[in-house]
Design an enzyme around this catalytic site. Sequence first.
Site, PDB file in Angstrom:
ATOM      1  N   GLY A  44       0.773  -1.240   0.000  1.00 41.05           N
ATOM      2  CA  GLY A  44       0.000   0.000   0.000  1.00 41.05           C
ATOM      3  C   GLY A  44       0.802   1.287   0.000  1.00 41.05           C
ATOM      4  CD  GLU A  99       1.859   0.412   6.935  1.00 36.73           C
ATOM      5  OE1 GLU A  99       1.373   0.686   5.834  1.00 36.73           O
ATOM      6  OE2 GLU A  99       1.761  -0.706   7.450  1.00 36.73           O
ATOM      7  CG  ASP A 103      -8.019   0.397   9.847  1.00 39.16           C
ATOM      8  OD1 ASP A 103      -8.783   1.270  10.281  1.00 39.16           O
ATOM      9  OD2 ASP A 103      -8.442  -0.666   9.360  1.00 39.16           O
ATOM     10  CE  LYS A 131     -10.292   4.479   7.319  1.00 39.08           C
ATOM     11  NZ  LYS A 131     -10.930   3.201   6.907  1.00 39.08           N
ATOM     12  NE  ARG A 165      -2.489  -2.823  -3.807  1.00 34.73           N
ATOM     13  CZ  ARG A 165      -2.519  -3.002  -2.489  1.00 34.73           C
ATOM     14  NH1 ARG A 165      -2.370  -1.982  -1.679  1.00 34.73           N
ATOM     15  NH2 ARG A 165      -2.705  -4.199  -1.973  1.00 34.73           N
TER      16      ARG A 165
HETATM   17  C1  PRP Z   1      -2.958  -2.402   5.289  1.00 35.00           C
HETATM   18  C2  PRP Z   1      -2.128  -1.135   5.379  1.00 35.00           C
HETATM   19  C3  PRP Z   1      -1.443  -1.259   6.712  1.00 35.00           C
HETATM   20  C4  PRP Z   1      -2.453  -2.030   7.532  1.00 35.00           C
HETATM   21  C5  PRP Z   1      -3.166  -1.102   8.448  1.00 35.00           C
HETATM   22  O1  PRP Z   1      -2.131  -3.394   4.813  1.00 35.00           O
HETATM   23  O2  PRP Z   1      -1.190  -1.066   4.337  1.00 35.00           O
HETATM   24  O3  PRP Z   1      -0.260  -2.009   6.623  1.00 35.00           O
HETATM   25  O4  PRP Z   1      -3.354  -2.648   6.631  1.00 35.00           O
HETATM   26  O5  PRP Z   1      -4.100  -1.769   9.200  1.00 35.00           O
HETATM   27  P1  PRP Z   1      -4.000  -2.009  10.771  1.00 35.00           P
HETATM   28  O6  PRP Z   1      -3.601  -0.719  11.409  1.00 35.00           O
HETATM   29  O7  PRP Z   1      -5.405  -2.405  11.116  1.00 35.00           O
HETATM   30  O8  PRP Z   1      -3.036  -3.113  11.012  1.00 35.00           O
HETATM   31  P2  PRP Z   1      -2.604  -4.689   4.046  1.00 35.00           P
HETATM   32  O9  PRP Z   1      -2.304  -5.866   4.899  1.00 35.00           O
HETATM   33  O10 PRP Z   1      -4.015  -4.499   3.545  1.00 35.00           O
HETATM   34  O11 PRP Z   1      -1.592  -4.797   2.830  1.00 35.00           O
HETATM   35  P3  PRP Z   1      -1.294  -3.821   1.591  1.00 35.00           P
HETATM   36  O12 PRP Z   1      -0.348  -2.760   2.110  1.00 35.00           O
HETATM   37  O13 PRP Z   1      -0.657  -4.737   0.609  1.00 35.00           O
HETATM   38  O14 PRP Z   1      -2.602  -3.228   1.108  1.00 35.00           O
END
Ligand code: PRP
Length: 186
Positions: A44, A99, A103, A131, A165
């Site tokens: 991401g 990052e 979340d 968030k 994306r």
């Molecule tokens: C998403 C984002 C963060 C994480 C945040 O990653 O990139 O790493 O979730 O969420 P959290 O605070 O609830 O842990 P994801 O695993 O979806 O992978 P990506 O980066 O490949 O989209």
Amino acid sequence: MYGKEIKKILVTREQIAKRVKELGEQITRDYAGEPLTLVCTLRGATLFFADLVREIRGDVEIDFIACSSYGAGTTSSGEVKMIKDLSSPIAGKNIIVVEDIIDTGTTLYYLKKLLEARNPKSLKVCSFLDKPSRRKVEFKGDYIGFEIENEYVVGYGLDYDQKMRNLPDVCVLAPEVYMGDLNKVL
Ligand code: PRP
């Protein structure tokens, strides 16, 4: 310019560019004269990372790491898996983990603990989005691009089921998309 799967644009590409420049300037000031390694969390953060590194002046190295806390879909499973580790050791180095979004806080809480155990000189976190209302694990980023409400956002690296994306703006996904009623919006 976007289809019905997008409810609205939340952060425009112009607002993104302005904020990324500010973050780059702030990081440049904070690490003046110090070498710095920026760690991109795949996947991401890639777009934000590529823009951010070019706004930082000084002695910068880059590395990549991949963890996953989500399966397919829109909610966190609470499990964090290491998918790809860093290519180089970080002991004695100044590290900023980059990052796309904080979340629930689960991923960064886990990742920060894991990297701290490798004895970097310093370890900070820069997240494009935050968030805070979604937190399940207490976690505070050091550099934040934008604090946002609890809406499902896509674009500028953020995905819905690995898609979208590539959208240049941060957009709010139409709820019908993840409610499974695709025919209404597509
Ligand atoms: C998403 C984002 C963060 C994480 C945040 O990653 O990139 O790493 O979730 O969420 P959290 O605070 O609830 O842990 P994801 O695993 O979806 O992978 P990506 O980066 O490949 O989209």
